[in-house]
Scaffold this motif. Sequence first.
Motif, PDB file in Angstrom:
ATOM      1  N   ALA A  64       9.921   6.351   2.341  1.00  0.00           N
ATOM      2  CA  ALA A  64      10.556   5.236   3.060  1.00  0.00           C
ATOM      3  C   ALA A  64      10.827   5.662   4.507  1.00  0.00           C
ATOM      4  O   ALA A  64      11.213   6.801   4.776  1.00  0.00           O
ATOM      5  N   GLY A  65      10.643   4.753   5.421  1.00  0.00           N
ATOM      6  CA  GLY A  65      10.888   5.061   6.824  1.00  0.00           C
ATOM      7  C   GLY A  65       9.678   5.567   7.567  1.00  0.00           C
ATOM      8  O   GLY A  65       9.709   5.672   8.805  1.00  0.00           O
ATOM      9  N   MET A  66       8.600   5.887   6.850  1.00  0.00           N
ATOM     10  CA  MET A  66       7.381   6.303   7.543  1.00  0.00           C
ATOM     11  C   MET A  66       6.751   5.091   8.240  1.00  0.00           C
ATOM     12  O   MET A  66       6.941   3.948   7.825  1.00  0.00           O
ATOM     13  N   THR A  67       5.994   5.350   9.276  1.00  0.00           N
ATOM     14  CA  THR A  67       5.334   4.265   9.979  1.00  0.00           C
ATOM     15  C   THR A  67       4.305   3.583   9.074  1.00  0.00           C
ATOM     16  O   THR A  67       3.640   4.233   8.257  1.00  0.00           O
ATOM     17  N   VAL A  68       4.203   2.281   9.225  1.00  0.00           N
ATOM     18  CA  VAL A  68       3.240   1.475   8.468  1.00  0.00           C
ATOM     19  C   VAL A  68       2.443   0.651   9.473  1.00  0.00           C
ATOM     20  O   VAL A  68       3.022  -0.052  10.301  1.00  0.00           O
ATOM     21  N   GLU A  69       1.109   0.743   9.395  1.00  0.00           N
ATOM     22  CA  GLU A  69       0.271   0.020  10.342  1.00  0.00           C
ATOM     23  C   GLU A  69      -1.006  -0.442   9.656  1.00  0.00           C
ATOM     24  O   GLU A  69      -1.686   0.362   9.002  1.00  0.00           O
TER      25      GLU A  69
END
Length: 312
Positions: A25-30
């Motif tokens: 959770a909190g990692m970048t998502v793209e």
Amino acid sequence: MHPGQHPVGDGLVRRLVAGRFPRWAGMTVERFPSGGTVNAMYRLGEDMVVRLPLREGGAEDIATERDWLPRLAPLLPTAVPQVLGAGEPAEGYPWRWSVHRWLAGENPEAGALEDPVALARDLAAFVAAMRSITLAGAPQAYRGGPLAALDAPTRAAIGELRLIPEEGVDCDALTAVWEDAVRAGEWDAQPVWLHGDLMPGNLLVDGGRLTSVIDFGCTGVGDPACDLFPAWNLLPAGARKVFREALGVDETTWARGRGRTLSQAVIALPYYRTTNPAMARNARHVIREVLAERRTGGDGVSTRPLPFRPHP
């Protein structure tokens, strides 16, 4: 691209990951741009990718990959996806999904290959390795069944293309190629392991050489002609000859492979021509290459029977 396609977005992916895998959770998502038609891909941090089906059929592919990728990976000469996390329906999203390790590289582009001959040899080595696998309990490959099952949809798609004159397709010539494939007969020997979807978008290269093969949702056993797709959807004529010679493909298997590749292209073009430019562009490329090969009478390769290790 499809009726009933499930909406996905960055927010949904963040919620799914946080709920199922709190450590990420909190990692970048793209969103990762892709010409794929079944799954959406989202980069998760630097080293992972989330793979979500866009429609129900894709959920079956996720299950196939979870089951077979760990067993196939040690037997193949190139990297393949590694499943790091198995997601389940949540947050209103109805299907299973997966987190894979990110594989670096670029999709090869027909007409712009750095080293077509070396890539042809790499692809042949991968296909040969798939065919040598003897793992028991294999599923039937999605595209590995009888060629006759494709007859009606292929002819219907050619009929659709007749109604799109701006595509400029010689539909009579396409029909002749397809009928050549049908006359070649069915594969009547033991089925072999296949990737089943060797499109350029499922290949990764670095410096012109094959480094990874992805998307094993169609894998299983069936007609070896199904893994000849790169001969027409990617490789130029000279490299196509190298690919064929490396695999020792006989005339009837080559004809079925050409027909199967053409079938996929003529079905894809009217369906994706306004919704998926990458798929439509590759379909047009296949049609051009198949018709060019027919005009020149093939590549004239003298081959021995297609080798394979019997599947138990």
